[in-house]
Structures are given as C-alpha cells and as structure tokens.
Write an enzyme that holds these catalytic residues in place. Structure first.
Site, PDB file in Angstrom:
ATOM      1  N   CYS A  83      11.524 113.304  19.354  1.00 37.82           N
ATOM      2  CA  CYS A  83      12.352 113.633  20.505  1.00 37.82           C
ATOM      3  C   CYS A  83      11.659 114.650  21.430  1.00 37.82           C
ATOM      4  CB  CYS A  83      13.726 114.099  20.018  1.00 37.82           C
ATOM      5  SG  CYS A  83      14.985 113.884  21.264  1.00 37.82           S
ATOM      6  N   HIS A 178      15.483 110.927  15.858  1.00 36.92           N
ATOM      7  CA  HIS A 178      15.327 112.011  14.881  1.00 36.92           C
ATOM      8  C   HIS A 178      15.493 111.504  13.457  1.00 36.92           C
ATOM      9  CE1 HIS A 178      15.822 115.531  17.591  1.00 36.92           C
ATOM     10  NE2 HIS A 178      16.617 114.754  18.290  1.00 36.92           N
ATOM     11  N   GLU A 180      14.608 112.866  10.887  1.00 37.12           N
ATOM     12  CA  GLU A 180      14.808 114.042  10.016  1.00 37.12           C
ATOM     13  C   GLU A 180      16.277 114.430   9.885  1.00 37.12           C
ATOM     14  OE1 GLU A 180      13.521 114.024  12.997  1.00 37.12           O
ATOM     15  OE2 GLU A 180      14.296 115.705  14.175  1.00 37.12           O
TER      16      GLU A 180
HETATM   17  N1  GLN Z   1      16.420 116.616  25.887  1.00 34.04           N
HETATM   18  C1  GLN Z   1      15.531 117.374  25.057  1.00 34.04           C
HETATM   19  C2  GLN Z   1      14.273 117.775  25.805  1.00 34.04           C
HETATM   20  O1  GLN Z   1      14.151 117.562  26.938  1.00 34.04           O
HETATM   21  C3  GLN Z   1      15.156 116.606  23.822  1.00 34.04           C
HETATM   22  C4  GLN Z   1      16.357 116.480  22.912  1.00 34.04           C
HETATM   23  C5  GLN Z   1      16.025 116.426  21.471  1.00 34.04           C
HETATM   24  O2  GLN Z   1      14.953 116.805  21.014  1.00 34.04           O
HETATM   25  N2  GLN Z   1      17.000 116.002  20.726  1.00 34.04           N
HETATM   26  O3  GLN Z   1      13.378 118.300  25.209  1.00 34.04           O
END
Ligand code: GLN
Length: 200
Positions: A83, A178, A180
């Site tokens: 992410c 994710h 994890e």
């Molecule tokens: N929106 C977040 C960002 O811009 C990422 C979100 C996440 O890691 N769950 O980093």
C-alpha cells in the site's frame, strides 16, 4: 555465511509495522525495526509498511533514511512495499501531496488514493498465479493502483477490470493491498524466497 534465520527489516517510521513483524516472525524470519541508516546494514531485505506514504516520505528524509534506502535498492536489496510502501517504491506517483518524493526503483506509475476516501476501502478475492493455494483475500484501504508499468515489471495480480494491484520487478515486490492485516502470508513467503535467493 548462511544464517538459519533471515534478517528482514521493517521500516518503522509510521504505519502498520507490528503487523509485518508478526507475519515475518510467524514465518520463521528474524524481523528488525529500521529507523536509522546503521540499522539498514544489518538486514538482508526491507519491508515498507502500509500507512501514509507522504508521512513516511517526510520522516525518511528527516531521519536521513532516503539516500541509504535508495542506495540499498540500487544495490539490489529485496524490498516489499504494501500500500503506502508500494507508493514509496514507485518511480512515478500521481496525486501525491505537494513535493512528495519516493525511494523509487519500481518502473511504475502509481496513483495514490485511487479508490477515493477511507469509506471506499474494500475487500476482494484475487487470483494470483505467482502464489499457490487458492485465491488471495485482499484488503484495500485508501489504496493505490498501478496505472502504468514498464516492460521489466511482472504483473502479479489485477482486479476484474484489469487494473494492476500487485507487481514484481526483480528483487522489488509491491501490493496495493495489505496481506499483513488478514493473516495472508503467501506474499511474505514469496518475499522471503526473494531474500533467500539474494543472499544465496
Ligand atoms: N493512502 C495512503 C497513502 O497515500 C496509503 C494507505 C495505506 O497504506 N493503507 O500513503
């Protein structure tokens, strides 16, 4: 020298560090939180957690970690970003905050917050040929999308409409979702294979 346990760092400036540490521990690796350049020298691979990429970017520059991480990536260190971590691995980002930077290394363009705000978080089962054992249950939280990927980028998973959500380029692995947080450990297993390959 071969070690029985792989030492894998988790960049611990912000984000879901503990969740990654837990999965890595369960898989028999030896995770270490990394905040300082020195700590990067003691690990064979690095995880960039989910969280807020613009915050991790700023803190990594404040802690003098941007250059050491870029150098580690350039030197071939295996890195897995989930992410926000995927955003940090991307060579190009769309919809970053003003002045937002990345470590780079993955020849992709990633759109930040590609699905809208927090309420647009969702879960979906993905077919991922690179991991065996059935569909991957993927949780997306304010997730990015890979909008463009260069020729050396392997496409590991896409949504039904074809939009890319998991990629690999040599020792670099990135997922929009994710694993994890759901007890899904197959991407971490794949990553540990990559680390093992690297250290021989
Ligand atoms: N929106 C977040 C960002 O811009 C990422 C979100 C996440 O890691 N769950 O980093």
């Amino acid at each position: 020298m071969t070690r029985s346990r792989l030492r894998v760092g988790v960049l611990a400036l912000q984000g879901d560090v503990r969740e990654h540490v837990r999965v890595l521990t369960e898989l028999g690796a030896e995770p270490a939180t990394v905040r300082r350049p020195q700590e990067l020298l003691d690990v064979d691979g690095l995880v960039l957690p989910g969280g807020e990429s613009s915050v991790i970017d700023k803190l990594s520059r404040a802690f003098g970690m941007q250059e050491p991480i870029r150098a580690a990536i350039a030197g071939g260190m295996p890195v897995y970003g989930t992410c926000a971590g995927l955003i940090l691995l991307a060579d190009r980002i769309v919809d970053g905050i003003d002045g937002q930077q990345t470590f780079g290394g993955l020849d992709v363009t990633v759109r930040r917050n590609a699905f809208g705000s927090q309420v647009d978080s969702f879960e979906v089962d993905l077919d991922v040929p690179a991991v065996t054992g059935g569909a991957v249950h993927a949780v997306f939280i304010r997730a990015p999308l890979v909008e463009e990927a260069g020729p050396r980028v392997e496409r590991l998973a896409a949504l039904n409409d074809g939009r890319l959500v998991a990629v690999r380029q040599g020792p670099l692995l990135g997922t929009s979702f994710h694993p994890e947080v759901t007890g899904e450990d197959r991407f971490h297993r794949l990553f540990l294979e990559m680390v093992r390959e690297r250290i021989g």
